[in-house]
Design an enzyme around this catalytic site. Sequence first.
Site, PDB file in Angstrom:
ATOM      1  N   THR A  37       5.143 -19.472   4.878  1.00 42.96           N
ATOM      2  CA  THR A  37       5.140 -20.786   4.218  1.00 42.96           C
ATOM      3  C   THR A  37       4.589 -21.868   5.145  1.00 42.96           C
ATOM      4  OG1 THR A  37       7.446 -21.010   4.921  1.00 42.96           O
ATOM      5  CG2 THR A  37       7.062 -20.317   2.648  1.00 42.96           C
ATOM      6  N   ASP A  38       4.624 -21.632   6.451  1.00 45.20           N
ATOM      7  CA  ASP A  38       4.281 -22.714   7.385  1.00 45.20           C
ATOM      8  C   ASP A  38       2.826 -23.141   7.264  1.00 45.20           C
ATOM      9  OD1 ASP A  38       3.632 -20.184   8.462  1.00 45.20           O
ATOM     10  OD2 ASP A  38       3.804 -20.883  10.527  1.00 45.20           O
ATOM     11  N   SER A  69       2.110 -11.580  35.612  1.00 47.85           N
ATOM     12  CA  SER A  69       3.382 -11.440  34.914  1.00 47.85           C
ATOM     13  C   SER A  69       4.045 -10.133  35.302  1.00 47.85           C
ATOM     14  CB  SER A  69       3.159 -11.477  33.396  1.00 47.85           C
ATOM     15  OG  SER A  69       2.672 -10.233  32.940  1.00 47.85           O
ATOM     16  N   GLY A 131       5.803  -7.671  20.399  1.00 48.89           N
ATOM     17  CA  GLY A 131       5.438  -6.967  19.172  1.00 48.89           C
ATOM     18  C   GLY A 131       6.569  -6.772  18.200  1.00 48.89           C
ATOM     19  N   ALA A 132       7.695  -7.459  18.424  1.00 45.46           N
ATOM     20  CA  ALA A 132       8.870  -7.262  17.574  1.00 45.46           C
ATOM     21  C   ALA A 132       9.002  -8.321  16.489  1.00 45.46           C
ATOM     22  CB  ALA A 132      10.134  -7.266  18.446  1.00 45.46           C
ATOM     23  N   GLY A 133       8.054  -9.247  16.406  1.00 45.12           N
ATOM     24  CA  GLY A 133       8.152 -10.310  15.414  1.00 45.12           C
ATOM     25  C   GLY A 133       9.125 -11.401  15.814  1.00 45.12           C
ATOM     26  N   SER A 136       7.252 -13.568  20.937  1.00 47.30           N
ATOM     27  CA  SER A 136       7.098 -13.535  22.390  1.00 47.30           C
ATOM     28  C   SER A 136       5.918 -14.393  22.834  1.00 47.30           C
ATOM     29  CB  SER A 136       6.912 -12.091  22.864  1.00 47.30           C
ATOM     30  OG  SER A 136       5.783 -11.496  22.242  1.00 47.30           O
ATOM     31  N   GLU A 169      -2.943 -21.045  20.168  1.00 41.72           N
ATOM     32  CA  GLU A 169      -2.861 -19.822  19.349  1.00 41.72           C
ATOM     33  C   GLU A 169      -4.048 -19.718  18.397  1.00 41.72           C
ATOM     34  OE1 GLU A 169       0.015 -16.561  18.157  1.00 41.72           O
ATOM     35  OE2 GLU A 169       0.468 -18.218  19.490  1.00 41.72           O
ATOM     36  N   ASP A 181       6.442 -20.888  15.004  1.00 42.28           N
ATOM     37  CA  ASP A 181       6.951 -20.249  16.226  1.00 42.28           C
ATOM     38  C   ASP A 181       7.135 -21.241  17.362  1.00 42.28           C
ATOM     39  OD1 ASP A 181       6.787 -17.957  14.745  1.00 42.28           O
ATOM     40  OD2 ASP A 181       4.932 -17.244  15.663  1.00 42.28           O
TER      41      ASP A 181
END
Length: 391
Positions: A37-38, A69, A131-133, A136, A169, A181
Site C-alpha cells: 500500500t505504501d 561488514s 532475506g527474511a522480509g 535488513s 533504495e 521500511d
Amino acid sequence: MTDLVETARARFTELYGRAPQGIWSAPGRVNLIGEHTDYNDGFVFLFAIDRRTVAALALRDDRTVRLTSSFTDEIVETTLADLGPGGAHGWQNYPLGVAWALSQSGLGQLGADLDAVPGFDLYLDSDVPVGAGLSSSAAIESAVAVALNDVWRLDLDRNALVKAGHIAENEVVGAPTGILDQSASLLGRLDCGIFIDCRSLERDVIPLGFDEAGLEVLVMDTKVEHEHAAGGYAARRASCEAGARELGVESLREVSISDLPRAREVLDGETFRRVRHVVTENQRVLDTVRTLREQGPRAIGDLMDASHRSLRDDFEVSVPQLDLAVEISQNYGAIGARMTGGGFGGSAIALVPRELISHVEAAVDGAFAEHGYAQPDLFAVVPSDGARRDE
C-alpha cells in the site's frame, strides 16, 4: 545489542587501526498490516523490532570512503565523488546510496561545500535476518543515515532521513520500494506501532498493548529468500500504476471499496485483483487501528487473516512455505497470521498467546519437515525504538 556494539567496536579498530567516532544502530521492522500500500499512497501499520544493524563509523581527513561488514572479508574502497547511481554493485549500494543521497539533499540544502565534506570508514554488523522480509536493507540505510547525520552535522529531522533512505533504495539500489521500511526503522517507538499515511507522510503512534494482553509476535522465517529488485515486485507496482491510470486517478489511494464494482468492469482480471488487494488492504489498516483503540489487540486476528488471503489470492506474492506457516500457526492457537514484507519468500508473522508460543513453534517446525521444506527460523520479536546513537 551489547554484544553487537562491542563486536563492532573491536572489529572496526582491528580493521582500520583506530577507534570509531561512534556507534549507531537501527532496527528491522515487522509490518503488522498494510502490504504493498505504501507506494500506492495508502496506509501502513508497522513496528520496529528488537533486531538491529550496528554501524561503527569514523570520519577521515580525505574524500575516501572505506566500508566492510561482518558478512564479508572484503573492504570496499571508493570516494565521495564516485558515489551515485551505477557507482557500485552489491550490498555496498545500501550504505553508499545513503551517503550519496545525504550529500545531494542534506549538504546541498545546507549550502555546504560538497568538496569539503570528509570521507569515512564504516563497519556494519547485524542480527536482522537477511532475506527474511524484515527489512535488513532499511536497517543498514537507517543506521548509516543517523551516523552521517551526526558526524556531518546535517541536523536533518527523521522525515528527511527517511527520504534519504528511500532515494538510496530507489535510485542507487534500483528497488522500486516505498517509504514503509525506512519509516519503521527511523520512527519506531517501544511497545507501539506506527500508523503512516504514505501520501501526506503524517504518522500516529498507536500503543499495541501486546504485552499486557499476554500476546507475542512470532516471526516465521521460511528461509525462502527474495529480492525486491527482481521482476515480481516491479511487475506488481507497474500493475497498480496501470490500474490507477485506467481508473483515471493519480494513485490507488483515491479508489474506495465502493468503487470496486466499476473497477471490475474497466480493468482486466489480473489488474483488477491487484487493485482490489490495495483498496481492501488500505481499509484493513484503518480497521486495525480502530479495533486496537476500541477493543484491544486480541480483536485484530481476523483482519490479519484476511490480509494474508488477499496477498495470496489477489496480489499473488505469497509462496507455499508462507501459506503453510500461516495455516499451521492459525490451527495451533494463533489469534491471527499473515505473510509480512514484499513477499515471494521471507517471513510470516503470527499473533500468539504467550502460553502457546512453544506449541505453535513445534507445529510449524513439524509441518515444514513433513513437507520437505528447509527448517524455518522461528523467533518472537518485541516492538522497539527506532534508529539511535548507542555510544
